[in-house]
Scaffold this active site. Structure first.
Site, PDB file in Angstrom:
ATOM      1  N   HIS A 164     -11.351 -80.949 -35.004  1.00 45.03           N
ATOM      2  CA  HIS A 164     -10.611 -80.938 -33.729  1.00 45.03           C
ATOM      3  C   HIS A 164     -11.183 -81.948 -32.742  1.00 45.03           C
ATOM      4  O   HIS A 164     -11.076 -81.764 -31.528  1.00 45.03           O
ATOM      5  CB  HIS A 164     -10.614 -79.547 -33.088  1.00 45.03           C
ATOM      6  CG  HIS A 164     -10.320 -78.439 -34.059  1.00 45.03           C
ATOM      7  ND1 HIS A 164      -9.037 -78.006 -34.318  1.00 45.03           N
ATOM      8  CD2 HIS A 164     -11.138 -77.723 -34.863  1.00 45.03           C
ATOM      9  CE1 HIS A 164      -9.089 -77.036 -35.224  1.00 45.03           C
ATOM     10  NE2 HIS A 164     -10.350 -76.849 -35.590  1.00 45.03           N
ATOM     11  N   SER A 285     -10.134-110.107 -23.011  1.00 41.79           N
ATOM     12  CA  SER A 285      -8.991-109.886 -22.139  1.00 41.79           C
ATOM     13  C   SER A 285      -8.818-111.108 -21.262  1.00 41.79           C
ATOM     14  O   SER A 285      -9.800-111.745 -20.883  1.00 41.79           O
ATOM     15  CB  SER A 285      -9.238-108.648 -21.287  1.00 41.79           C
ATOM     16  OG  SER A 285      -8.459-108.708 -20.112  1.00 41.79           O
ATOM     17  N   GLU A 298      -6.783-101.894 -34.464  1.00 44.94           N
ATOM     18  CA  GLU A 298      -5.583-101.462 -33.735  1.00 44.94           C
ATOM     19  C   GLU A 298      -4.317-101.975 -34.417  1.00 44.94           C
ATOM     20  O   GLU A 298      -3.333-101.252 -34.577  1.00 44.94           O
ATOM     21  CB  GLU A 298      -5.623-101.977 -32.291  1.00 44.94           C
ATOM     22  CG  GLU A 298      -6.647-101.281 -31.419  1.00 44.94           C
ATOM     23  CD  GLU A 298      -6.765-101.952 -30.063  1.00 44.94           C
ATOM     24  OE1 GLU A 298      -5.748-102.012 -29.341  1.00 44.94           O
ATOM     25  OE2 GLU A 298      -7.859-102.434 -29.738  1.00 44.94           O
TER      26      GLU A 298
END
Ligand code: ARG
Length: 465
Positions: A164, A285, A298
């Site tokens: 979890h 970035s 990703e």
């Protein structure tokens, strides 16, 4: 058929047709700009067919020789980029056949004896996919070796294991990596299994019903390295289950990448700080100078959606098609090609990226300690001292609550405090409460003890040798 007619598809079959195709319909129905990548297997299939036609006395040795020479020229032209692909000629098959006829005359026109584009295209896709599966098998092996290397290096490194996404029990980082090795090894098995059904020969099925020429199908299958021939002509030209099955295996493999990617992304975040991924797999970035983003995992997670989508596309393509061949099947190529390309790229890049992962053992250990990861070990300790497990579970819950209140780890509670929860607790409890002790205690086949991890590493190395 005149040379002129051969340059124009609508004339290629058709004294029957009285008007030309519009440009829009040509573009809509043609596949040459994506199926031309089948050219190598298309030529291989044609050469095997021609050799058999000659062996069976259906075409002459002269015609056969002219076909072989013409195909050699065509292969050279395609490789050199000088072959002129024509939209008018619809697909890779008609483009190559038309050029062959330019080069070899009537011999070129005899190549298609006893054959239809329906069994031709099914053969091409199977041959192409078989070779791609072999390439994928090699890449899966390299990926597994890279993961096994990383596992071996980190057989003793403590990682908080989660359920979890809450800290559960300490596991070896190596053990965690070997979980993925298991998944990718099953992917390799699925690929090998699918290959057996891919590698069957449709040629000889002709359009749908077989052919009246005395073809030797087994001969063609053997010369193409296929495991056998499709046993029903209708099935041979119409089902694409082999492509669906492959794409299902590819989608599942991508799902494994996606799960690994999700973990790498989490682990590289500032909140976890468990790993670093080499700069060459990350990007920055344009606005935030401090950023280093794990773009590769990703994207792999994102590309998984593509391949799962292709599986849905292909399986839906099949649904509702009456036997035998329908033009719908031309739509099998782009999803199949893209699934193969995406999977191969992902395999390649991960096999490299895994080698660029730096592990941060202190951060992992700190996180494991914060999460009371040895609470189960304390319960097991009490059970060994005679307490029923359910009671031990309850007792430890009280101990954890106290530790949380005091802001300390279980191992930091003094012996008297622990004895307050149960008098059977003795000094030896501290060995049990250590993360390392907990990990080492799970010394069972399939468990996380470093000795087990090393034994599994050895087993995988033998399997992958
Ligand atoms: N380009 C076609 C395909 O990909 C080849 C088979 C065409 N057959 C036909 N009867 N139109 O499926």
């Amino acid at each position: 058929m005149s040379q002129n007619q051969l340059d124009n598809k609508s004339a290629a079959w058709s004294a029957l047709f009285s008007e030309p195709m519009s440009d829009l319909v040509k573009r809509y129905t043609s596949s040459v700009f994506f199926d031309k990548r089948l050219w190598r297997v298309d030529i291989a299939g044609s050469l095997a067919h021609a050799e058999m036609l000659c062996h069976q006395g259906i075409i002459s040795a002269r015609d056969h020789a002219a076909i072989v020479a013409g195909m050699q020229t065509i292969a050279t032209e395609i490789e050199a980029g000088s072959f002129e692909w024509k939209l008018d000629l619809e697909d890779v098959h008609l483009n190559i056949e038309a050029r062959l006829t330019q080069l070899a005359g009537d011999a070129g026109k005899r190549l298609h004896t006893g054959r239809s584009r329906n069994d031709q295209v099914a053969t091409d896709v199977r041959l192409w996919l078989r070779d791609e599966i072999d390439a994928i098998a090699d890449l899966l092996r390299l990926l597994q070796i890279a993961l096994v290397d990383l596992a071996e290096k980190n057989a003793d490194v403590i990682l908080p294991g989660f359920t979890h996404l809450q800290v559960a029990q300490p596991v070896a980082f190596g053990h965690h990596m070997l979980a993925y090795v298991e998944m990718f090894s099953r992917d390799a098995e699925r690929m090998a299994d699918a290959r057996r059904r891919v590698n069957r020969l449709p040629l000889g099925a002709a359009a749908l019903a077989g052919t009246s020429y005395p073809l030797d199908r087994e001969r063609v299958a053997a010369s193409l390295g296929m495991d056998g021939v499709c046993q029903n002509s209708l099935d041979a030209v119409s089902d694409r289950d082999f492509a669906i099955e492959f794409t299902a295996a590819a989608a599942l493999c991508m799902v494994h990448f996606s799960r690994l990617s999700e973990e790498l992304v989490l682990w590289m975040s500032q909140s976890f700080g468990f790993i670093d991924i080499a700069d060459r797999f990350c990007t920055g970035s344009s606005i935030m100078p401090q950023k280093k983003n794990p773009d590769v995992p990703e994207l792999a997670r994102g590309k998984t959606g593509r391949v799962v989508g292709h599986l849905m596309g292909l399986i839906t393509l099949m649904k509702g098609q009456p036997l035998a061949y329908n033009k719908d099947n031309q739509e099998d190529k782009e999803p199949l090609f893209d699934s193969v390309d995406t999977l191969k790229d992902t395999l390649r890049i991960f096999a490299e990226m895994v080698q660029g992962i730096t592990v941060r053992p202190q951060a992992m250990e700190r996180a494991a300690r914060r999460g009371y990861a040895t609470a189960t070990d304390l319960a097991d300790y009490l059970t060994r001292k005679g307490l029923p497990f359910r009671d031990a579970h309850e007792t430890v819950a009280h101990a954890v609550k106290t530790a949380i209140d005091q802001g300390v780890d279980l191992a930091e509670l003094p012996l008297q405090v622990l004895q307050g929860f149960n008098a059977r607790i003795e000094q030896d409890v501290y060995a049990v409460l250590s993360l390392r002790g907990s990990m080492q205690a799970r010394n069972i086949l399939g468990g996380t003890a470093p000795d087990q991890v090393r034994a599994q590493v050895a087993r995988h190395r033998q399997r992958l040798a």
